[in-house]
Enzyme design. Structure first.
Site, short mmCIF file in Angstrom:
data_model
loop_
_atom_site.label_atom_id
_atom_site.label_comp_id
_atom_site.label_asym_id
_atom_site.label_seq_id
_atom_site.Cartn_x
_atom_site.Cartn_y
_atom_site.Cartn_z
N ASP A 1 -30.32 53.43 56.51
CA ASP A 1 -30.24 53.18 55.01
C ASP A 1 -29.70 53.99 54.21
OD1 ASP A 1 -31.14 51.90 52.58
OD2 ASP A 1 -33.20 53.20 52.56
N GLY B 1 -25.87 53.66 51.87
CA GLY B 1 -24.03 53.60 52.14
C GLY B 1 -23.52 53.01 53.16
N HIS C 1 -35.44 44.58 52.66
CA HIS C 1 -35.63 45.89 52.78
C HIS C 1 -36.25 46.20 51.02
CE1 HIS C 1 -34.97 50.34 53.33
NE2 HIS C 1 -34.86 50.37 52.05
N ASP D 1 -37.40 48.65 48.38
CA ASP D 1 -37.42 50.31 48.15
C ASP D 1 -38.51 50.25 47.04
OD1 ASP D 1 -35.42 51.25 49.58
OD2 ASP D 1 -33.95 50.37 48.19
N PHE E 1 -31.36 56.56 44.85
CA PHE E 1 -30.48 55.41 44.24
C PHE E 1 -29.35 54.85 45.15
CE2 PHE E 1 -31.41 59.07 41.42
CZ PHE E 1 -31.78 58.74 40.37
N SER F 1 -25.98 47.66 47.66
CA SER F 1 -24.60 47.51 46.72
C SER F 1 -23.84 46.67 47.60
CB SER F 1 -23.98 48.77 46.23
OG SER F 1 -23.81 49.65 47.36
C1 DX5 Z 1 -32.11 54.73 48.35
C2 DX5 Z 1 -32.61 53.52 49.12
C3 DX5 Z 1 -31.78 52.50 49.62
C4 DX5 Z 1 -30.68 51.87 48.70
C5 DX5 Z 1 -29.50 51.69 49.52
O1 DX5 Z 1 -33.04 55.36 47.94
O2 DX5 Z 1 -33.67 53.93 49.76
O3 DX5 Z 1 -32.32 51.45 50.34
O4 DX5 Z 1 -31.09 50.75 48.09
O5 DX5 Z 1 -28.61 51.34 48.52
P1 DX5 Z 1 -26.59 51.35 49.04
O6 DX5 Z 1 -26.56 50.17 50.20
O7 DX5 Z 1 -26.20 50.78 47.80
O8 DX5 Z 1 -26.39 52.62 49.57
ZN ZN Z 2 -34.34 52.12 51.20
#
Ligand code: DX5
Ligand code: ZN
Length: 215
Positions: free
Chosen positions: A170, A172, A32, A34, A142, A193
């Site tokens: 997507d 958390g 995926h 971003d 983020f 993460s």
């Molecule tokens: C947030 C992004 C997510 C992010 C997920 O705007 O679209 O894809 O990278 O990050 P985690 O898995 O750490 O919440």
């Molecule tokens: Zn994303």
């Protein structure tokens, strides 16, 4: 329903992007990616498809998460050969039908992403024209934010309407949130993460795809 786990990559720096792609090679067939423009969201990633195409992707396909304003203007440039699906944000698009049609004409799977506070009613009319929906469980921008469990209801509602459609989640996604996400009816878990901060990438990916508890 079978669960797919997609490592999510959010990078400003091409070397970091390449490093993460190399980390997941051999473990997944798709990631995926971003993409942020510092307008739709208050953060910026590499936002140039030409730069993205310079990465050595090997066999890895890209599920593209466009967090940019007016995506319609840029869709053609983003239709790289290894991009399999393109997600645009409901909140960033005024003419949804045209966006969907354009992605289809580019021969990519079509997805719409919705922010935590966007109602499923805002995509209800186009659900039948989509290949997938992405429910954001954090405000986009983020990684490493806390999972918002309020979105579980939306996942369950979409699953009720579309029993076979891939539903992506997507933001958390971790070992703590995955059970309720899967139980609500999601089928694709995107995680940044949790996967990249783990000591064992393969184990983390496998772990997210399986329920911990028996239900
Ligand atoms: C947030 C992004 C997510 C992010 C997920 O705007 O679209 O894809 O990278 O990050 P985690 O898995 O750490 O919440
Ligand atoms: Zn994303």
């Amino acid at each position: 329903m079978e669960i797919t786990v997609l490592p999510a990559i959010l990078e400003q720096d091409i070397n970091e992007l390449q490093r993460k792609v190399d980390m997941v090679k051999g473990h997944v067939s798709e990631i995926h990616l971003d993409v942020m423009d510092n307008q739709f969201v208050p953060n910026e990633t590499i936002n140039d498809p030409e730069v993205i195409s310079e990465v050595d992707w090997g066999d890895i396909q890209i599920s593209l998460h466009l967090m940019i304003n007016n995506p319609l203007l840029y869709l053609k440039k983003w239709a790289l050969p290894n991009v399999s699906s393109i997600f645009v944000h409901r909140e960033a698009v005024s003419n949804l039908e045209e966006c969907i049609k354009t992605i289809r004409e580019l021969d990519k799977k079509v997805g719409i992403a919705i922010n935590p506070h966007t109602s499923t009613y805002d995509i209800k009319d186009v659900l039948d024209d989509l290949d997938a929906v992405m429910v954001m469980a954090v405000e986009p921008g983020f990684s490493a934010q806390a999972f918002n469990a309020d979105v579980l209801e939306k996942i369950a509602y979409i699953r009720e309407l579309k029993p076979d459609m891939p539903i992506y989640v997507d933001g958390g996604v971790s070992d703590k949130s995955k059970d309720e996400i899967i139980m609500a009816g999601a089928s694709v878990l995107c995680a940044n993460s949790y996967i990249f901060k783990s000591d064992d990438i393969a184990e983390a990916i496998k772990d997210l795809g399986e329920l911990t508890q028996q239900y």
